[in-house]
Motif scaffolding. Structure first.
Motif, PDB file in Angstrom:
ATOM      1  N   ALA A  44     -10.438   4.119   2.470  1.00 29.08           N
ATOM      2  CA  ALA A  44     -11.315   4.757   3.451  1.00 29.08           C
ATOM      3  C   ALA A  44     -12.772   4.667   3.018  1.00 29.08           C
ATOM      4  CB  ALA A  44     -10.907   6.212   3.653  1.00 29.08           C
ATOM      5  N   ALA A  45     -13.037   4.855   1.739  1.00 26.16           N
ATOM      6  CA  ALA A  45     -14.409   4.756   1.234  1.00 26.16           C
ATOM      7  C   ALA A  45     -14.956   3.351   1.437  1.00 26.16           C
ATOM      8  CB  ALA A  45     -14.460   5.156  -0.238  1.00 26.16           C
ATOM      9  N   PHE A  46     -14.129   2.325   1.179  1.00 18.21           N
ATOM     10  CA  PHE A  46     -14.570   0.947   1.397  1.00 18.21           C
ATOM     11  C   PHE A  46     -14.876   0.715   2.870  1.00 18.21           C
ATOM     12  CE2 PHE A  46     -13.638  -3.342   2.772  1.00 18.21           C
ATOM     13  CZ  PHE A  46     -14.508  -4.076   1.979  1.00 18.21           C
ATOM     14  N   LEU A  47     -13.937   1.091   3.753  1.00 17.84           N
ATOM     15  CA  LEU A  47     -14.150   0.845   5.179  1.00 17.84           C
ATOM     16  C   LEU A  47     -15.288   1.682   5.748  1.00 17.84           C
ATOM     17  CD1 LEU A  47     -10.641   0.280   6.781  1.00 17.84           C
ATOM     18  CD2 LEU A  47     -12.361  -1.385   6.113  1.00 17.84           C
ATOM     19  N   GLY A  48     -15.636   2.781   5.117  1.00 20.57           N
ATOM     20  CA  GLY A  48     -16.746   3.608   5.551  1.00 20.57           C
ATOM     21  C   GLY A  48     -18.089   3.136   5.028  1.00 20.57           C
ATOM     22  N   THR A  51      -6.548  -0.253  -9.039  1.00 23.57           N
ATOM     23  CA  THR A  51      -6.583  -0.970  -7.768  1.00 23.57           C
ATOM     24  C   THR A  51      -8.017  -1.417  -7.508  1.00 23.57           C
ATOM     25  OG1 THR A  51      -4.760   0.360  -6.932  1.00 23.57           O
ATOM     26  CG2 THR A  51      -6.073  -0.822  -5.296  1.00 23.57           C
ATOM     27  N   VAL A  52      -8.175  -2.733  -7.253  1.00 20.79           N
ATOM     28  CA  VAL A  52      -9.519  -3.293  -7.106  1.00 20.79           C
ATOM     29  C   VAL A  52      -9.773  -3.881  -5.721  1.00 20.79           C
ATOM     30  CG1 VAL A  52      -9.743  -3.708  -9.586  1.00 20.79           C
ATOM     31  CG2 VAL A  52      -8.860  -5.538  -8.092  1.00 20.79           C
ATOM     32  N   GLY A  53      -8.794  -3.830  -4.816  1.00 14.43           N
ATOM     33  CA  GLY A  53      -9.002  -4.362  -3.479  1.00 14.43           C
ATOM     34  C   GLY A  53      -7.706  -4.582  -2.748  1.00 14.43           C
ATOM     35  N   GLN A  54      -7.780  -5.457  -1.753  1.00 11.48           N
ATOM     36  CA  GLN A  54      -6.619  -5.747  -0.923  1.00 11.48           C
ATOM     37  C   GLN A  54      -6.657  -7.191  -0.454  1.00 11.48           C
ATOM     38  OE1 GLN A  54      -6.247  -4.774   3.348  1.00 11.48           O
ATOM     39  NE2 GLN A  54      -4.870  -3.154   2.647  1.00 11.48           N
ATOM     40  N   VAL A  55      -5.482  -7.740  -0.229  1.00  9.34           N
ATOM     41  CA  VAL A  55      -5.316  -9.056   0.367  1.00  9.34           C
ATOM     42  C   VAL A  55      -4.240  -8.920   1.433  1.00  9.34           C
ATOM     43  CG1 VAL A  55      -3.605  -9.812  -1.369  1.00  9.34           C
ATOM     44  CG2 VAL A  55      -4.982 -11.517  -0.179  1.00  9.34           C
ATOM     45  N   PHE A  67      -5.676   1.066   8.203  1.00 11.17           N
ATOM     46  CA  PHE A  67      -4.757   1.224   7.066  1.00 11.17           C
ATOM     47  C   PHE A  67      -3.306   1.193   7.563  1.00 11.17           C
ATOM     48  CE2 PHE A  67      -2.447   3.855   3.940  1.00 11.17           C
ATOM     49  CZ  PHE A  67      -2.811   3.234   2.754  1.00 11.17           C
ATOM     50  N   CYS A  68      -3.032   1.948   8.618  1.00 10.71           N
ATOM     51  CA  CYS A  68      -1.663   1.979   9.168  1.00 10.71           C
ATOM     52  C   CYS A  68      -1.264   0.619   9.735  1.00 10.71           C
ATOM     53  CB  CYS A  68      -1.546   3.066  10.227  1.00 10.71           C
ATOM     54  SG  CYS A  68      -1.646   4.742   9.547  1.00 10.71           S
ATOM     55  N   HIS A  69      -2.202  -0.084  10.345  1.00 12.89           N
ATOM     56  CA  HIS A  69      -1.956  -1.441  10.834  1.00 12.89           C
ATOM     57  C   HIS A  69      -1.511  -2.350   9.683  1.00 12.89           C
ATOM     58  CE1 HIS A  69      -3.668  -5.557  11.222  1.00 12.89           C
ATOM     59  NE2 HIS A  69      -3.145  -5.508  12.420  1.00 12.89           N
ATOM     60  N   ASP A  70      -2.222  -2.259   8.564  1.00 15.64           N
ATOM     61  CA  ASP A  70      -1.899  -3.101   7.405  1.00 15.64           C
ATOM     62  C   ASP A  70      -0.470  -2.861   6.926  1.00 15.64           C
ATOM     63  OD1 ASP A  70      -4.484  -4.079   7.508  1.00 15.64           O
ATOM     64  OD2 ASP A  70      -5.196  -2.918   5.798  1.00 15.64           O
ATOM     65  N   VAL A  71      -0.028  -1.608   6.977  1.00  7.38           N
ATOM     66  CA  VAL A  71       1.324  -1.259   6.549  1.00  7.38           C
ATOM     67  C   VAL A  71       2.344  -1.666   7.614  1.00  7.38           C
ATOM     68  CG1 VAL A  71       2.842   0.671   5.945  1.00  7.38           C
ATOM     69  CG2 VAL A  71       0.500   0.615   5.066  1.00  7.38           C
ATOM     70  N   ALA A  72       2.037  -1.398   8.896  1.00  6.50           N
ATOM     71  CA  ALA A  72       2.979  -1.660   9.998  1.00  6.50           C
ATOM     72  C   ALA A  72       3.269  -3.143  10.196  1.00  6.50           C
ATOM     73  CB  ALA A  72       2.435  -1.063  11.291  1.00  6.50           C
ATOM     74  N   LEU A  73       2.329  -4.002   9.832  1.00  8.70           N
ATOM     75  CA  LEU A  73       2.561  -5.440   9.998  1.00  8.70           C
ATOM     76  C   LEU A  73       3.836  -5.898   9.308  1.00  8.70           C
ATOM     77  CD1 LEU A  73      -1.026  -6.926   9.633  1.00  8.70           C
ATOM     78  CD2 LEU A  73       0.417  -6.977  11.672  1.00  8.70           C
ATOM     79  N   PRO A 132       0.828  -1.210   0.000  1.00  8.69           N
ATOM     80  CA  PRO A 132       0.000   0.000   0.000  1.00  8.69           C
ATOM     81  C   PRO A 132       0.865   1.263   0.000  1.00  8.69           C
ATOM     82  CG  PRO A 132      -0.643  -1.488   1.785  1.00  8.69           C
ATOM     83  CD  PRO A 132       0.619  -2.019   1.195  1.00  8.69           C
ATOM     84  N   VAL A 133       0.331   2.295  -0.612  1.00 12.48           N
ATOM     85  CA  VAL A 133       0.961   3.626  -0.612  1.00 12.48           C
ATOM     86  C   VAL A 133      -0.112   4.639  -0.212  1.00 12.48           C
ATOM     87  CG1 VAL A 133       2.738   3.044  -2.331  1.00 12.48           C
ATOM     88  CG2 VAL A 133       0.514   3.931  -3.088  1.00 12.48           C
ATOM     89  N   ALA A 134       0.325   5.845   0.128  1.00  5.36           N
ATOM     90  CA  ALA A 134      -0.608   6.873   0.600  1.00  5.36           C
ATOM     91  C   ALA A 134      -1.739   7.132  -0.394  1.00  5.36           C
ATOM     92  CB  ALA A 134       0.151   8.160   0.900  1.00  5.36           C
ATOM     93  N   GLU A 135      -1.472   7.009  -1.668  1.00  7.74           N
ATOM     94  CA  GLU A 135      -2.497   7.266  -2.692  1.00  7.74           C
ATOM     95  C   GLU A 135      -3.633   6.242  -2.647  1.00  7.74           C
ATOM     96  OE1 GLU A 135       1.065   9.414  -3.504  1.00  7.74           O
ATOM     97  OE2 GLU A 135       0.835   7.255  -3.263  1.00  7.74           O
ATOM     98  N   ASP A 136      -3.431   5.116  -1.955  1.00  5.53           N
ATOM     99  CA  ASP A 136      -4.491   4.115  -1.817  1.00  5.53           C
ATOM    100  C   ASP A 136      -5.530   4.513  -0.773  1.00  5.53           C
ATOM    101  OD1 ASP A 136      -3.454   2.187  -3.683  1.00  5.53           O
ATOM    102  OD2 ASP A 136      -1.940   1.650  -2.185  1.00  5.53           O
ATOM    103  N   TRP A 137      -5.175   5.469   0.082  1.00  4.21           N
ATOM    104  CA  TRP A 137      -6.026   5.815   1.211  1.00  4.21           C
ATOM    105  C   TRP A 137      -7.457   6.212   0.838  1.00  4.21           C
ATOM    106  CZ3 TRP A 137      -7.802   5.360   5.743  1.00  4.21           C
ATOM    107  CH2 TRP A 137      -8.557   6.367   6.348  1.00  4.21           C
ATOM    108  N   PRO A 138      -7.727   7.087  -0.117  1.00  3.83           N
ATOM    109  CA  PRO A 138      -9.120   7.497  -0.364  1.00  3.83           C
ATOM    110  C   PRO A 138     -10.063   6.330  -0.691  1.00  3.83           C
ATOM    111  CG  PRO A 138      -7.618   9.030  -1.420  1.00  3.83           C
ATOM    112  CD  PRO A 138      -6.785   7.867  -0.939  1.00  3.83           C
TER     113      PRO A 138
END
Length: 170
Positions: free
Chosen positions: A25-29, A74-78, A49-55, A16-22
């Motif tokens: 956030a929309a998905f998690l909201g 980008t279509v999602g996350q695993v 989001f930060c947890h996913d990166v910090a792991l 993930p990179v910062a540009e993935d945040w919007p």
């Protein structure tokens, strides 16, 4: 820890990179995040989001964004989630609205699962699936996971799907 970039036939899995945040956030909201304990406000979504990166720094694994190789969209996350809040290492996934039913979650999760077994030396992972999340249950089944009623879930009503390394292959 070097965070991998994994390629499948149709997908690129990348950190993930910062540009993935919007979009994240929309998905998690949205109501689509109910199976992950959501919907979440921006502050809680940012923490996740930060947890996913910090792991990656803390445990040598974490989340990867799912990009279409052809377009770069980008279509999602695993991700592989673990740590003090998880009963055992979890293989999780989500896809953004409009990208369901195309096999992206299954393809991405199989790739990261195989990477985790080969690179991290794990022989088992679990996927926590809410009882109403039939799509994720089908993904777990397609990945070869089986229900493990004896395993502890993240939430009391979770189904726990167990992925096992067998004969050197998942």
């Amino acid at each position: 820890m070097n965070r991998p970039v994994l390629q499948t036939l149709r997908l690129t899995l990348r950190p993930p990179v910062a540009e993935d945040w919007p979009n994240y956030a929309a998905f998690l909201g949205s109501d689509r995040s109910v199976g992950m304990g959501g919907p979440y406000g921006a502050r809680d979504a940012w923490g996740i989001f930060c947890h996913d990166v910090a792991l990656w720094t803390l445990f040598g694994h974490g989340a990867l964004m799912i990009d279409l190789r052809e377009s770069g969209e980008t279509v999602g996350q695993v991700g592989i989630n673990a740590g003090p809040l998880f009963p055992e290492p979890e293989l999780g996934w989500f896809v953004y609205s409009g990208h369901e039913g195309k096999g992206y979650a299954t393809e991405a999760a199989a790739s990261l699962r195989d990477w985790a077994f080969a690179t991290l030396g794990l022989s088992t992972l679990v996927s926590y699936v809410g009882p109403a999340n039939h799509r994720s249950a089908r993904v777990a089944e397609r990945l070869g996971a089986r229900l493990d009623p004896a395993a502890q879930g993240m939430y009391p009503d979770d189904q726990v799907w167990r992925h096992r390394l067998t004969g050197g292959k998942a």
